[in-house]
Write a protein that holds these residues in place. Structure first.
Motif, PDB file in Angstrom:
ATOM      1  N   LYS A 199     -16.047 -18.707 -17.756  1.00 53.51           N
ATOM      2  CA  LYS A 199     -14.680 -19.231 -17.822  1.00 53.51           C
ATOM      3  C   LYS A 199     -14.691 -20.748 -17.682  1.00 53.51           C
ATOM      4  N   GLU A 257     -19.478 -15.567 -13.763  1.00 46.69           N
ATOM      5  CA  GLU A 257     -19.332 -14.484 -12.774  1.00 46.69           C
ATOM      6  C   GLU A 257     -19.954 -13.217 -13.359  1.00 46.69           C
ATOM      7  N   TYR A 307     -11.500 -11.184  -9.073  1.00 41.46           N
ATOM      8  CA  TYR A 307     -11.946 -12.229  -9.999  1.00 41.46           C
ATOM      9  C   TYR A 307     -10.816 -13.133 -10.504  1.00 41.46           C
ATOM     10  N   GLN A 308      -9.583 -12.867 -10.067  1.00 39.28           N
ATOM     11  CA  GLN A 308      -8.497 -13.727 -10.571  1.00 39.28           C
ATOM     12  C   GLN A 308      -7.359 -13.810  -9.573  1.00 39.28           C
ATOM     13  N   LEU A 353      -5.045  -9.424 -19.183  1.00 41.65           N
ATOM     14  CA  LEU A 353      -5.633  -9.615 -20.510  1.00 41.65           C
ATOM     15  C   LEU A 353      -7.068  -9.092 -20.544  1.00 41.65           C
ATOM     16  N   PRO A 382       0.535 -10.388 -17.492  1.00 43.94           N
ATOM     17  CA  PRO A 382      -0.271  -9.375 -18.178  1.00 43.94           C
ATOM     18  C   PRO A 382      -1.729  -9.418 -17.734  1.00 43.94           C
TER      19      PRO A 382
HETATM   20  C1  LIG Z   1     -10.015 -13.912 -17.596  1.00 44.04           C
HETATM   21  C2  LIG Z   1      -9.514 -12.477 -17.466  1.00 44.04           C
HETATM   22  C3  LIG Z   1      -8.930 -12.007 -18.798  1.00 44.04           C
HETATM   23  C4  LIG Z   1      -8.440 -12.377 -16.364  1.00 44.04           C
HETATM   24  N1  LIG Z   1      -7.311 -13.224 -16.638  1.00 44.04           N
HETATM   25  C5  LIG Z   1      -6.123 -12.707 -17.071  1.00 44.04           C
HETATM   26  O1  LIG Z   1      -5.979 -11.523 -17.285  1.00 44.04           O
HETATM   27  C6  LIG Z   1      -4.978 -13.659 -17.292  1.00 44.04           C
HETATM   28  C7  LIG Z   1      -3.749 -13.147 -17.570  1.00 44.04           C
HETATM   29  C8  LIG Z   1      -2.671 -14.013 -17.802  1.00 44.04           C
HETATM   30  C9  LIG Z   1      -2.865 -15.384 -17.753  1.00 44.04           C
HETATM   31  O2  LIG Z   1      -1.830 -16.285 -17.997  1.00 44.04           O
HETATM   32  C10 LIG Z   1      -0.673 -15.789 -18.564  1.00 44.04           C
HETATM   33  C11 LIG Z   1       0.478 -15.752 -17.763  1.00 44.04           C
HETATM   34  C12 LIG Z   1       1.663 -15.259 -18.324  1.00 44.04           C
HETATM   35  C13 LIG Z   1       1.685 -14.821 -19.660  1.00 44.04           C
HETATM   36  C14 LIG Z   1       0.506 -14.861 -20.449  1.00 44.04           C
HETATM   37  C15 LIG Z   1      -0.681 -15.360 -19.888  1.00 44.04           C
HETATM   38  C16 LIG Z   1      -4.108 -15.899 -17.458  1.00 44.04           C
HETATM   39  C17 LIG Z   1      -5.176 -15.037 -17.220  1.00 44.04           C
HETATM   40  C18 LIG Z   1     -10.641 -11.560 -17.027  1.00 44.04           C
HETATM   41  C19 LIG Z   1     -10.697 -10.251 -17.474  1.00 44.04           C
HETATM   42  C20 LIG Z   1     -11.728  -9.411 -17.010  1.00 44.04           C
HETATM   43  C21 LIG Z   1     -12.673  -9.929 -16.117  1.00 44.04           C
HETATM   44  C22 LIG Z   1     -13.766  -9.178 -15.580  1.00 44.04           C
HETATM   45  N2  LIG Z   1     -13.967  -7.885 -15.904  1.00 44.04           N
HETATM   46  N3  LIG Z   1     -14.625  -9.752 -14.725  1.00 44.04           N
HETATM   47  C23 LIG Z   1     -14.460 -11.046 -14.373  1.00 44.04           C
HETATM   48  N4  LIG Z   1     -15.343 -11.589 -13.507  1.00 44.04           N
HETATM   49  N5  LIG Z   1     -13.453 -11.814 -14.846  1.00 44.04           N
HETATM   50  C24 LIG Z   1     -12.559 -11.287 -15.707  1.00 44.04           C
HETATM   51  N6  LIG Z   1     -11.546 -12.078 -16.164  1.00 44.04           N
END
Ligand SMILES: CC(C)(CNC(=O)c1ccc(Oc2ccccc2)cc1)c1ccc2c(N)nc(N)nc2n1
Length: 327
Positions: A286, A113, A222-223, A82, A80
């Motif tokens: 983070k 970031e 970013y991920q 998130l 997903p």
């Molecule tokens: C941290 C995270 C929310 C991404 N990470 C995820 O979406 C995510 C998703 C499942 C994850 O683990 C799972 C795996 C399977 C099921 C449930 C969770 C871990 C991270 C995010 C969202 C928006 C961002 C943004 N606009 N700018 C920057 N620089 N970083 C950002 N980071």
């Protein structure tokens, strides 16, 4: 010209065009003019037409398709996408840090970031080839916008290694492109975009990839969402890894030893960010260590190990020029 001579020219032209594609997004490196870039592209198209055996799906000539989509196919995100919880003050950041340290102890480092004011996209590569680009949608289901994602010049069509992975990042419209687009729309009596984020979202929803290509979008990753190899233990390592594959993960960021360094970094960029070539609206913080991220886990819709500090919203602006685009 023999096929061997043609192959040398084609390889050299592809490298030069991709080099200029990457430089276009680094604010301080003036790239070549659009006309010079177009001339390189025309020469490559002509050689690939004369020598079809030299064509390749990852050639820069394959970025802009000519077919107009009827609509966008739905895509289910295996992992997903998130969202982030927000902090609007230093106190809220200190509270976030207290909660984190309550769970994982005091030895916690943060990656900061800059948060780009664009829209979240997911890029999937299989054996090193870009196979799909998708919007976030509701986090579980998004839309397939691969044909538009391929037109974004700093998105590599092929990675430096034949790995299978998925990354998430922010698609954005550089400030200059936003201003130029709104000036064109003003001249054509079309409604203006309110900000670069809306302009980027509108551009990626275009059914004709040639329109998306004209909007000169960029992406910053970013991920690392899924990786067939290279088990990473820290978020900062994951970003270095995707950079090494040719992906644009070069946003402004810093590894901080504690929340006080985070607060200093936020203050440092509060004004400096206005000179960047892209719009930002905050700083994402983070927990760097992925084992600690697992310990902290998630709420229903966002990780407990991340937070977005939002800079005070830009003053409501009435004229085009005053949107802090620093031009
Ligand atoms: C941290 C995270 C929310 C991404 N990470 C995820 O979406 C995510 C998703 C499942 C994850 O683990 C799972 C795996 C399977 C099921 C449930 C969770 C871990 C991270 C995010 C969202 C928006 C961002 C943004 N606009 N700018 C920057 N620089 N970083 C950002 N980071």
């Amino acid at each position: 010209m023999t096929i061997d001579e043609a192959r040398l020219c084609v390889d050299a032209l592809r490298k030069e065009i991709e080099h200029h594609n990457q430089r276009y997004y680094q604010e301080d490196n003036p790239s070549i003019t659009d006309a010079e870039w177009d001339a390189l592209m025309r020469e490559l198209i002509s050689l690939e037409t004369q020598f079809p055996e030299l064509q390749s799906p990852s050639s820069p000539t394959q970025r802009v398709g000519a077919s107009v989509s009827e609509g966008f196919v739905k895509v289910e995100h295996q992992i997903p996408m998130l969202s982030l919880s927000n902090a609007y003050s230093t106190e809220e950041l200190l509270e976030f840090d207290r909660r984190v340290r309550q769970v994982v102890g005091d030895e916690v480092r943060y990656v900061c970031e800059l948060k780009i004011d664009g829209l979240a996209v997911s890029l999937r590569y299989e054996q090193g080839r870009l196979v799909r680009g998708a919007t976030r949608g509701d986090g579980e289901v998004g839309e397939d916008i691969t044909s538009n994602i391929r037109t974004i010049r700093n998105v590599p069509l092929e990675l430096t290694e034949p790995v299978t992975l998925e990354v998430r990042g922010e698609a954005y419209m550089p400030k200059q492109s936003f201003l130029r687009l709104n000036e064109q729309r003003e001249q054509q009596g079309e409604p203006l975009f309110a900000n670069p984020r809306n302009a980027a979202a509108g551009s990626l929803r275009q059914l004709d990839p040639r329109v998306a290509a004209s909007r000169r979008l960029g992406v910053i990753v970013y991920q690392l969402a899924e990786a067939s190899e290279y088990p990473v233990e820290r978020h900062s390592e994951a970003l270095e890894y995707v950079r090494s594959l040719g992906l644009p993960a070069n946003g402004e960021r810093k590894l901080c030893a504690d929340i006080h360094e985070v607060i200093e970094y936020i203050d440092e960029w509060s004004e400096k960010r206005r000179s960047l070539s892209y719009a930002t609206d905050g700083m994402v913080i983070k927990v760097d260590d992925m084992v600690l991220q697992q310990e902290l886990g998630f709420t229903a819709k966002s990780p407990r190990w991340a937070i977005a500090y939002k800079y005070a919203a830009e003053q409501a602006t009435t004229t085009l020029r005053r949107i802090d685009l620093n031009v």
